[in-house]
Structure formats: structure tokens, C-alpha cells
Scaffold this active site. Structure first.
Site, PDB file in Angstrom:
ATOM      1  N   ASN A   1      32.177  27.421  51.614  1.00 11.21           N
ATOM      2  CA  ASN A   1      31.726  28.794  51.364  1.00 11.21           C
ATOM      3  C   ASN A   1      30.580  28.892  50.371  1.00 11.21           C
ATOM      4  O   ASN A   1      30.076  29.977  50.138  1.00 11.21           O
ATOM      5  CB  ASN A   1      32.887  29.655  50.854  1.00 11.21           C
ATOM      6  CG  ASN A   1      34.123  29.528  51.702  1.00 11.21           C
ATOM      7  OD1 ASN A   1      35.159  29.099  51.222  1.00 11.21           O
ATOM      8  ND2 ASN A   1      34.027  29.880  52.970  1.00 11.21           N
TER       9      ASN A   1
ATOM     10  N   ARG B   1      27.045  23.115  59.391  1.00 10.84           N
ATOM     11  CA  ARG B   1      27.779  24.068  60.226  1.00 10.84           C
ATOM     12  C   ARG B   1      28.241  25.293  59.448  1.00 10.84           C
ATOM     13  O   ARG B   1      28.534  26.337  60.028  1.00 10.84           O
ATOM     14  CB  ARG B   1      28.978  23.393  60.885  1.00 10.84           C
ATOM     15  CG  ARG B   1      30.052  22.930  59.914  1.00 10.84           C
ATOM     16  CD  ARG B   1      31.131  22.104  60.639  1.00 10.84           C
ATOM     17  NE  ARG B   1      32.055  21.513  59.699  1.00 10.84           N
ATOM     18  CZ  ARG B   1      33.252  22.012  59.426  1.00 10.84           C
ATOM     19  NH1 ARG B   1      33.669  23.110  60.020  1.00 10.84           N
ATOM     20  NH2 ARG B   1      34.040  21.403  58.561  1.00 10.84           N
ATOM     21  N   HIS B   2      28.290  25.206  58.123  1.00 12.16           N
ATOM     22  CA  HIS B   2      28.741  26.323  57.297  1.00 12.16           C
ATOM     23  C   HIS B   2      27.630  27.322  56.982  1.00 12.16           C
ATOM     24  O   HIS B   2      27.900  28.459  56.613  1.00 12.16           O
ATOM     25  CB  HIS B   2      29.349  25.805  55.988  1.00 12.16           C
ATOM     26  CG  HIS B   2      30.455  24.831  56.201  1.00 12.16           C
ATOM     27  ND1 HIS B   2      31.667  25.182  56.738  1.00 12.16           N
ATOM     28  CD2 HIS B   2      30.517  23.496  55.971  1.00 12.16           C
ATOM     29  CE1 HIS B   2      32.444  24.116  56.822  1.00 12.16           C
ATOM     30  NE2 HIS B   2      31.765  23.076  56.363  1.00 12.16           N
TER      31      HIS B   2
ATOM     32  N   ASP C   1      38.852  39.802  31.414  1.00 13.65           N
ATOM     33  CA  ASP C   1      39.444  40.979  30.791  1.00 13.65           C
ATOM     34  C   ASP C   1      40.411  40.478  29.721  1.00 13.65           C
ATOM     35  O   ASP C   1      40.456  39.282  29.422  1.00 13.65           O
ATOM     36  CB  ASP C   1      40.107  41.887  31.837  1.00 13.65           C
ATOM     37  CG  ASP C   1      41.392  41.329  32.417  1.00 13.65           C
ATOM     38  OD1 ASP C   1      41.763  40.170  32.118  1.00 13.65           O
ATOM     39  OD2 ASP C   1      42.041  42.060  33.190  1.00 13.65           O
ATOM     40  N   HIS C   2      41.180  41.379  29.157  1.00 11.69           N
ATOM     41  CA  HIS C   2      42.104  41.008  28.081  1.00 11.69           C
ATOM     42  C   HIS C   2      43.127  39.966  28.531  1.00 11.69           C
ATOM     43  O   HIS C   2      43.503  39.090  27.760  1.00 11.69           O
ATOM     44  CB  HIS C   2      42.816  42.252  27.542  1.00 11.69           C
ATOM     45  CG  HIS C   2      43.489  43.048  28.604  1.00 11.69           C
ATOM     46  ND1 HIS C   2      42.783  43.908  29.438  1.00 11.69           N
ATOM     47  CD2 HIS C   2      44.784  43.118  29.004  1.00 11.69           C
ATOM     48  CE1 HIS C   2      43.623  44.481  30.291  1.00 11.69           C
ATOM     49  NE2 HIS C   2      44.843  44.011  30.050  1.00 11.69           N
TER      50      HIS C   2
ATOM     51  N   THR D   1      45.504  37.933  37.302  1.00 15.04           N
ATOM     52  CA  THR D   1      45.747  37.294  38.593  1.00 15.04           C
ATOM     53  C   THR D   1      44.505  36.660  39.202  1.00 15.04           C
ATOM     54  O   THR D   1      44.612  35.879  40.140  1.00 15.04           O
ATOM     55  CB  THR D   1      46.277  38.320  39.618  1.00 15.04           C
ATOM     56  OG1 THR D   1      45.259  39.305  39.837  1.00 15.04           O
ATOM     57  CG2 THR D   1      47.573  38.961  39.147  1.00 15.04           C
TER      58      THR D   1
END
Length: 141
Positions: free
Chosen positions: A99, A132-133, A9-10, A67
Site C-alpha cells: 500500500n 502490480r501494486h 492525542d492524550h 486504538t
């Protein structure tokens, strides 16, 4: 050369452009905007990035807002996307290893330029461990 989708975004525009310049020698970018500092709505650009990955234009991506939170939420609305908002290299390493994140989210107002470059570098160079993930990552879809 790997192709990455990139969106902002901006609030993330300057960082997006800096990342494209810094990594131009080793990455190709599908830039889905925004292309200025004019105020825009981050959900639109999270969606555009997700669609570019879903459509096969890129395997991974980077989303940026002030953020990193809002645009990561927007991107994560799609089952094919695992976007992780990272503020340091440890988070970037672990989100890839554990992940299998395929989208890196950055907060342009929270981290400095060199830290952002280090996070991107770590995200790009860290492999998914699998094993395992796998069962956990499968439950994210």
C-alpha cells in the site's frame, strides 16, 4: 537521518514519547503534539501530522491514539496520506510493501511497548514493492 512527523492525542502521549526516545539515534522527529496527558481531540493532531507531510517537513509519520482508529481516520482525510493502523509486524510489513503507506497508526491501549517498537522498526525498514501494486495505490489518491 530520516525525519518523521509524529502526533498523538492524550491516550498516545506516553507511547509517542517512548518511540521518540527509542529511535532518537536514527530518526529526527517533527513533533506536532499533543505534549501532555491532558484530554484533547485526536482529529486536530491527525490534521497537524498530515499538514507536516504535505508541507514537506517529513516524508512519513506516526500517529497514535488509544486504538489508532480515530487518529488514522483523521489523517486519511488528506489525499497525500495513506495511514495504516497496525497491530503487528505483519501488518506493518504488508502495508509498506503493498500500500506504500506513509503514516503508521498505533493504538497505545491495544499493544505493548516492545510490540510497538517492533512495528515501528518494520514500518521503517520495509520498502514499497511497486509493480502490480502501483495502479491500486494510485487509485487511493
Amino acid at each position: 537521518m530520516e525525519t518523521l512527523a509524529i502526533a498523538c492525542d492524550h491516550g498516545g502521549y506516553d507511547l509517542k514519547e517512548a518511540i521518540k526516545e527509542r529511535f532518537a539515534d536514527r530518526l529526527s522527529f517533527v513533533d506536532v503534539g499533543t505534549n501532555s496527558r491532558d484530554s484533547v481531540d485526536y482529529p486536530e493532531f491527525g490534521q497537524k501530522l498530515a499538514q507536516s507531510i504535505i508541507n514537506g517537513e517529513a516524508e512519513r509519520g506516526i500517529v497514535i491514539c488509544g486504538t489508532g482508529i480515530g487518529i488514522s481516520i483523521a489523517a486519511n482525510r488528506y489525499k497525500e496520506i495513506r495511514a495504516a493502523n497496525c497491530t503487528d509486524v505483519t501488518m506493518a510489513r504488508l502495508t509498506r510493501q503493498h500500500n506504500n503507506a506513509n503514516v503508521l497508526a498505533l493504538g497505545a491501549r491495544l499493544i505493548g511497548l516492545e510490540v510497538a517498537f517492533d512495528i515501528v522498526e518494520t514500518f521503517l525498514n520495509t520498502e514499497y514493492e511497486g509493480g502490480r501494486h502501483d495502479r491500486r495505490v494510485e487509485k487511493l489518491s
